[in-house]
Design a protein around this motif. Structure first.
Motif, PDB file in Angstrom:
ATOM      1  N   ARG A   1       9.065 -12.912 -17.222  1.00 32.03           N
ATOM      2  CA  ARG A   1       9.004 -12.472 -15.822  1.00 32.03           C
ATOM      3  C   ARG A   1       9.244 -13.649 -14.896  1.00 32.03           C
ATOM      4  O   ARG A   1       9.865 -13.501 -13.856  1.00 32.03           O
ATOM      5  CB  ARG A   1       7.644 -11.842 -15.537  1.00 32.03           C
TER       6      ARG A   1
ATOM      7  N   ARG B   1      12.958 -14.102 -14.601  1.00 34.43           N
ATOM      8  CA  ARG B   1      13.598 -13.083 -13.776  1.00 34.43           C
ATOM      9  C   ARG B   1      13.265 -13.302 -12.308  1.00 34.43           C
ATOM     10  O   ARG B   1      14.067 -13.027 -11.423  1.00 34.43           O
ATOM     11  CB  ARG B   1      13.188 -11.674 -14.215  1.00 34.43           C
TER      12      ARG B   1
ATOM     13  N   TYR C   1      15.677 -15.655 -10.759  1.00 32.83           N
ATOM     14  CA  TYR C   1      16.906 -14.995 -10.297  1.00 32.83           C
ATOM     15  C   TYR C   1      16.660 -14.208  -9.014  1.00 32.83           C
ATOM     16  O   TYR C   1      17.487 -14.214  -8.100  1.00 32.83           O
ATOM     17  CB  TYR C   1      17.436 -14.039 -11.372  1.00 32.83           C
ATOM     18  N   ALA C   2      15.521 -13.523  -8.954  1.00 35.69           N
ATOM     19  CA  ALA C   2      15.227 -12.709  -7.770  1.00 35.69           C
ATOM     20  C   ALA C   2      15.126 -13.589  -6.528  1.00 35.69           C
ATOM     21  O   ALA C   2      15.676 -13.262  -5.472  1.00 35.69           O
ATOM     22  CB  ALA C   2      13.926 -11.926  -7.981  1.00 35.69           C
TER      23      ALA C   2
ATOM     24  N   GLN D   1      13.499 -13.407   0.516  1.00 35.31           N
ATOM     25  CA  GLN D   1      12.786 -12.435   1.340  1.00 35.31           C
ATOM     26  C   GLN D   1      12.446 -11.175   0.530  1.00 35.31           C
ATOM     27  O   GLN D   1      11.315 -10.711   0.509  1.00 35.31           O
ATOM     28  CB  GLN D   1      13.693 -12.114   2.536  1.00 35.31           C
ATOM     29  N   SER D   2      13.472 -10.653  -0.154  1.00 32.93           N
ATOM     30  CA  SER D   2      13.252  -9.442  -0.956  1.00 32.93           C
ATOM     31  C   SER D   2      12.227  -9.709  -2.040  1.00 32.93           C
ATOM     32  O   SER D   2      11.334  -8.898  -2.275  1.00 32.93           O
ATOM     33  CB  SER D   2      14.551  -8.989  -1.603  1.00 32.93           C
ATOM     34  N   ALA D   3      12.373 -10.855  -2.702  1.00 30.50           N
ATOM     35  CA  ALA D   3      11.456 -11.171  -3.784  1.00 30.50           C
ATOM     36  C   ALA D   3      10.028 -11.178  -3.273  1.00 30.50           C
ATOM     37  O   ALA D   3       9.118 -10.663  -3.922  1.00 30.50           O
ATOM     38  CB  ALA D   3      11.813 -12.523  -4.400  1.00 30.50           C
ATOM     39  N   ARG D   4       9.835 -11.728  -2.099  1.00 29.54           N
ATOM     40  CA  ARG D   4       8.488 -11.788  -1.533  1.00 29.54           C
ATOM     41  C   ARG D   4       7.993 -10.376  -1.242  1.00 29.54           C
ATOM     42  O   ARG D   4       6.868 -10.023  -1.566  1.00 29.54           O
ATOM     43  CB  ARG D   4       8.490 -12.631  -0.262  1.00 29.54           C
ATOM     44  N   LEU D   5       8.874  -9.565  -0.641  1.00 27.94           N
ATOM     45  CA  LEU D   5       8.459  -8.207  -0.288  1.00 27.94           C
ATOM     46  C   LEU D   5       8.254  -7.338  -1.527  1.00 27.94           C
ATOM     47  O   LEU D   5       7.576  -6.327  -1.476  1.00 27.94           O
ATOM     48  CB  LEU D   5       9.493  -7.575   0.644  1.00 27.94           C
ATOM     49  N   MET D   6       8.878  -7.720  -2.627  1.00 29.98           N
ATOM     50  CA  MET D   6       8.650  -6.979  -3.866  1.00 29.98           C
ATOM     51  C   MET D   6       7.318  -7.373  -4.500  1.00 29.98           C
ATOM     52  O   MET D   6       6.962  -6.856  -5.557  1.00 29.98           O
ATOM     53  CB  MET D   6       9.761  -7.286  -4.875  1.00 29.98           C
ATOM     54  N   GLY D   7       6.633  -8.290  -3.889  1.00 29.97           N
ATOM     55  CA  GLY D   7       5.339  -8.692  -4.399  1.00 29.97           C
ATOM     56  C   GLY D   7       5.414  -9.717  -5.508  1.00 29.97           C
ATOM     57  O   GLY D   7       4.447  -9.904  -6.247  1.00 29.97           O
ATOM     58  N   LEU D   8       6.560 -10.381  -5.656  1.00 32.63           N
ATOM     59  CA  LEU D   8       6.681 -11.408  -6.695  1.00 32.63           C
ATOM     60  C   LEU D   8       6.089 -12.717  -6.180  1.00 32.63           C
ATOM     61  O   LEU D   8       6.047 -12.960  -4.973  1.00 32.63           O
ATOM     62  CB  LEU D   8       8.156 -11.615  -7.056  1.00 32.63           C
TER      63      LEU D   8
ATOM     64  N   GLN E   1       0.617  -3.703  -2.336  1.00 31.26           N
ATOM     65  CA  GLN E   1       1.208  -2.993  -3.469  1.00 31.26           C
ATOM     66  C   GLN E   1       0.155  -2.652  -4.506  1.00 31.26           C
ATOM     67  O   GLN E   1       0.151  -1.568  -5.071  1.00 31.26           O
ATOM     68  CB  GLN E   1       2.327  -3.817  -4.095  1.00 31.26           C
TER      69      GLN E   1
ATOM     70  N   ASN F   1      15.389  -4.180   0.689  1.00 32.46           N
ATOM     71  CA  ASN F   1      14.931  -5.473   0.204  1.00 32.46           C
ATOM     72  C   ASN F   1      14.866  -5.502  -1.307  1.00 32.46           C
ATOM     73  O   ASN F   1      13.801  -5.479  -1.902  1.00 32.46           O
ATOM     74  CB  ASN F   1      13.587  -5.836   0.823  1.00 32.46           C
TER      75      ASN F   1
ATOM     76  N   CYS G   1      17.297  -7.171  -4.833  1.00 33.00           N
ATOM     77  CA  CYS G   1      18.146  -8.311  -5.137  1.00 33.00           C
ATOM     78  C   CYS G   1      19.489  -7.813  -5.662  1.00 33.00           C
ATOM     79  O   CYS G   1      19.562  -7.264  -6.765  1.00 33.00           O
ATOM     80  CB  CYS G   1      17.477  -9.217  -6.149  1.00 33.00           C
TER      81      CYS G   1
ATOM     82  N   LEU H   1      20.864  -8.722  -9.232  1.00 32.69           N
ATOM     83  CA  LEU H   1      20.246  -8.278 -10.470  1.00 32.69           C
ATOM     84  C   LEU H   1      20.664  -6.845 -10.789  1.00 32.69           C
ATOM     85  O   LEU H   1      21.190  -6.136  -9.946  1.00 32.69           O
ATOM     86  CB  LEU H   1      18.722  -8.368 -10.357  1.00 32.69           C
TER      87      LEU H   1
ATOM     88  N   ARG I   1      11.556   2.105  -7.439  1.00 25.35           N
ATOM     89  CA  ARG I   1      10.690   0.954  -7.655  1.00 25.35           C
ATOM     90  C   ARG I   1       9.263   1.255  -7.191  1.00 25.35           C
ATOM     91  O   ARG I   1       8.299   0.927  -7.883  1.00 25.35           O
ATOM     92  CB  ARG I   1      11.242  -0.258  -6.901  1.00 25.35           C
TER      93      ARG I   1
END
Lengths: 343, 512
Positions: free
Chosen positions: A209, A212, A215-216, A222-229, B83, B95, B97, B100, B159
């Motif tokens: 993880r 990955r 890469y994210a 920004q997206s990675a942060r909002l995805m909770g990563l 979340q 938002n 990636c 990917l 998602r």
């Protein structure tokens, strides 16, 4: 009515026939194309050299390719992590020099290898951590933060010693001078270290993880942060990994040359960036492979060897690598532009 | 159909207050979400919708108030916290990636793991299962970037389902979708609603809001105006709650613009054969004293290109420009400003505001540019200019010393208008001055343009909202495929006529 009715064929890959297959291929593997290009160039170089010189593709030559560039390969693995997050690490050359000379001086004062080797690796980690923290928590541009790391590493190397220090430690000499042979081919422990680094790096990038997330973050922080990563930890970690690889490269280079030297690796950071880019990693982040960077190292090494064979000036290596780099960046831009258009 | 309160709300926000420097973005707002309901959050831009969403998703910390999820109070420090509490968000600008694969975007952070790290086969089949649940049959291994925005929205929803979301927030999900795609999205949203998910929906398309909502909450200026069942709230009542007063104003503006222009004299600006290869075929343009000329056409039709060539922002290869009858050379914006031409770009963030400077500093930039950098604009003069325009344009907040980046889009646009008006131009070019700003600010800006042109200012007005063009302009130039294809009298054409002309007109294009 249900949503199922509304979607029939939405994937670009759903068309039948040859066109559909090409669609599937490009929609799945567009990011591999630059690496394929690198492999093509490598094969072309090797084949061309064999045809021209007649005695190029020998076990000796190919083995030397790995031996001579083992340190570069180790550095390229770390650099790939950093560049995939859209960062850059200029410190790797001087981190390698510092850990190398530091290790050599510890060996010279009789410290055993079980202590010296971890200390070398940890010194690299420390500088990487510093850069990562600067980048993530103090919002310093990676270019500047790692430039600071570059000066720090080089300065520390000179503090340790201004002269080359010979290493007499049997373990290190074993690492550098042992040759496992298979027919005409041979491999040194340093080469094994380099290949293992590549394999571990590739596995981490692809099967964890954390990998990955790297890469994210490169695709869109920004997206990675909002995805909770966990973006912050990831960004610090890639510099730590690059620092660790710097330390490991210091070990490999010290073993290879049998000594530490504070002027080692000046400009190596740029070679590393070049091989990573030639190997298909985008400087803008999000795309790239550790295995591609290995190919990049082989391209770089092959060009070097060809220049040697021709007896030409070494500076031609840089001219050719520069030209290749330019070519690759243009090719990558074209691929990115195409995949943007095809939405 | 939702009864009013018998189901326990899953999310209850009480007295939420968030202040930014100089702006009270939310002022004691209550808001709740009920399982199995689609709840629309309505309000103009700057009303506090996105701030409220960001409070609920843990992007912004709240200054006061409480958020309770399933009855227990929560504090969200980061998106991951929200979340974990079952709140997922699909944003307008998806938002995810793009580099990917589809499946990875669905599963990222929740990949199936085997003994040797991520098990890709299981991960992709899990992703495909979730996608299929939304009626999507996609190659999970294809790259996200190879799919349309509409599909990406649905992937983002898939998602959210992986995260086992009990609350799904959809922030302007339809703004870049066509009708069929909206239908598909709505079908998915309804399915989710029926399975008991609480959905927060934000859209500026009123029809869509009514089509899908069970409940509507209206915000204005950071305050709660009211919460209603959608069935109980007529559309005009909703609009009235959102904007209060401005609707009648628009009719008044239209009357104002409805006047004859004297076109017998010398035009203020006359461009002949202005063009550049690959940008715009040679086009003519005349603007008279006090006239508003509208440029209409689709995005990329050459509207922006024409004014950029006129202003010297791009250098024309062909054509001549005359200002007040005298032929001039305009090679750069500096020349244009010297000749009394001002240009407000469509790219407000990129070419308009300097986000870190204050409102006052942003206003003064225009005067300073016209005067030259070496001649100082005295403090007293600055204050006078700033005070005048803050008042005249109704900039909110009324404090000129906050960074302009803290203002809403509409207020930023007012400041930009002030910047150019302060230079006392003879011709003002406004490229999409009302894009992405709220109804109230749109009305303010249009009113100001009408008022100024009455007083003799010439204006070139570009807008994708053709109603605005027709409302303000006396004459409309239509562009298509990088070519000026015709000229219409704004009094003699209605909206349908103009749309039709933009789409089909053959007349006027000599070369066809």
């Amino acid at each position: 009515m249900s949503a199922t009715d509304a979607t029939t064929t939405t994937s670009s890959a759903s068309g039948a026939g040859a066109k559909g297959m090409i669609g599937t291929f490009t929609s799945r593997y567009a990011s591999v194309l630059p690496t394929f290009a690198a492999i093509t160039i490598l094969i072309a170089l090797l084949a061309g050299a064999e045809i021209y010189f007649g005695n190029f593709l020998t076990g000796r030559n190919m083995s030397a390719l790995l031996l001579d560039n083992a340190y570069l390969m180790v550095l390229a693995v770390g650099m790939t992590f950093v560049i995939v997050t859209a960062g850059i690490d200029l410190s790797v050359g001087s981190v390698m020099a510092f850990t190398g000379i530091f290790g050599a001086s510890l060996f010279a004062s009789g410290v055993p290898f079980v202590i010296v080797i971890p200390v070398m690796l940890l010194s690299g980690v420390a500088i990487g951590l510093l850069i990562g923290v600067l980048v993530q928590y103090f919002n310093v541009q990676p270019f500047i933060a790692s430039l600071a790391g570059l000066f720090l590493g080089r300065g520390l190397a000179y503090v340790v010693s201004l002269q080359s220090i010979r290493v007499e430690d049997p373990v290190l000499l074993w690492l550098g001078s042992t040759r496992f042979t298979l027919g005409d081919f041979y491999i040194a422990p340093t080469g094994v270290i380099a290949l293992l680094t590549v394999i571990v790096g590739a596995l981490v990038m692809h099967f964890t993880r954390f990998g990955r997330t790297v890469y994210a973050v490169g695709g869109s922080e920004q997206s990675a942060r909002l995805m909770g990563l966990n973006v912050a930890r990831t960004k610090v970690m890639v510099y730590v990994i690059s620092g660790l690889c710097g330390g490991l490269a210091g070990l490999v280079l010290t073993a290879y040359t049998g000594s530490g030297y504070p002027r080692n690796g000046i400009g190596t950071e740029l070679d590393v960036i070049a091989v990573v880019v030639i190997g298909g990693t985008l400087l803008s982040g999000g795309r790239g492979y550790v295995l591609g960077s290995m190919i990049g190292v082989f391209v770089f090494g092959t060009i070097n060897t060809i220049i040697n064979f021709m007896g030409a000036e070494q500076s031609w290596t840089h001219i050719i690598v520069g030209a290749l780099l330019l070519l690759f960046i243009v090719v990558q831009r074209a691929i990115v532009a195409r995949s943007d258009r095809s939405r | 159909m939702p009864a009013d309160t018998e189901v326990q709300p899953i999310v209850e926000m009480r007295g939420i207050t968030i202040a930014f420097p100089g702006v009270l973005a939310l002022d004691g707002v209550d808001f709740r979400l009920i399982p199995g309901e689609i709840h629309s959050l309505m309000g103009e831009n700057g009303a506090g919708k996105s701030t409220l969403i960001k409070a609920l998703t843990g992007v912004y910390a709240i200054d006061s108030g409480t958020i309770a999820v399933s009855g227990s109070e929560r504090r969200f420090e980061a998106t991951a916290d929200a979340q974990a509490a079952g709140i997922s968000t699909v944003y307008q600008e998806v938002n995810l990636c793009a580099n990917l694969s589809v499946g990875e975007n669905v599963m990222l952070g929740h990949e199936k793991r085997g003994r040797a790290g991520i098990d890709w086969r299981a991960t992709h089949s899990e992703a495909e299962r979730h996608l299929a649940g939304l009626g999507l049959r996609l190659d999970s291994r294809s790259e996200l970037g190879s799919h349309s925005i509409a599909i990406q929205q649905l992937i983002a929803i898939a998602r959210a389902m992986v995260l086992d979301a009990k609350v799904l927030i959809l922030d302007e999900p339809t703004s870049s979708l066509d009708r069929g795609e909206v239908e598909q999205l709505f079908a998915v949203i309804r399915d989710l609603r029926d399975s008991g998910v609480a959905i927060l929906f934000v859209s500026h398309f009123l029809d869509q809001v009514y089509e899908i909502s069970d409940r509507i909450t209206v915000l204005r200026n950071g305050q709660l105006v009211g919460e209603h069942l959608a069935a109980d709230l007529p559309k005009d009542a909703l609009v009235a709650e959102m904007i209060g007063r401005e609707l009648e104003d628009l009719a008044a503006i239209s009357d104002r613009a409805d006047r004859e222009i004297d076109r017998t004299g010398t035009p203020i600006v006359k461009a002949t054969g202005l063009g550049k290869r690959g940008m715009l075929e040679p086009a003519d343009l005349e603007v008279y004293d006090g006239e508003v000329v509208g440029l209409a056409g689709l995005l990329g039709s050459g509207r922006t290109e024409l004014v950029r060539l006129l202003y010297g922002a791009d250098r024309a290869e062909t054509g001549e420009v005359a200002v007040d009858g005298t032929s001039v050379r305009i090679h750069s914006p500096r020349h244009a400003i010297d000749h009394g031409i001002a240009f407000s770009s469509e790219d407000r963030r990129g070419e308009g505001v300097v986000a870190d400077l204050t409102v006052a500093e942003n206003m003064i930039l225009g005067i300073q540019a016209r005067r030259g950098w070496l001649r100082r604009v005295s403090k007293a003069e600055q204050d006078a200019v700033v005070a005048e325009y803050m008042e005249a344009l109704g900039v909110r907040p009324a404090d000129p010393h906050v960074p302009i980046g803290n203002l809403s889009g509409g207020n930023q646009q007012k400041v930009l208008l002030a910047r150019w008006l302060a230079t006392a131009p003879e011709l003002l070019i406004l490229d999409e001055p009302t894009r992405g700003i709220d109804v109230g600010a749109k009305a303010d800006i249009q009113r100001k343009v009408a008022e100024l042109s009455e007083k003799g200012l010439s204006v070139i007005f570009i807008s994708s909202e053709l109603e605005e063009v027709l409302r303000l302009a006396q004459r409309v130039i239509v562009l298509r495929d990088r070519k000026a294809v015709g000229e219409l009298d704004a009094h003699e054409v209605d909206l349908d006529g103009l749309v039709d002309y933009i789409a089909h007109s053959e007349e006027g294009s000599v070369s066809r």
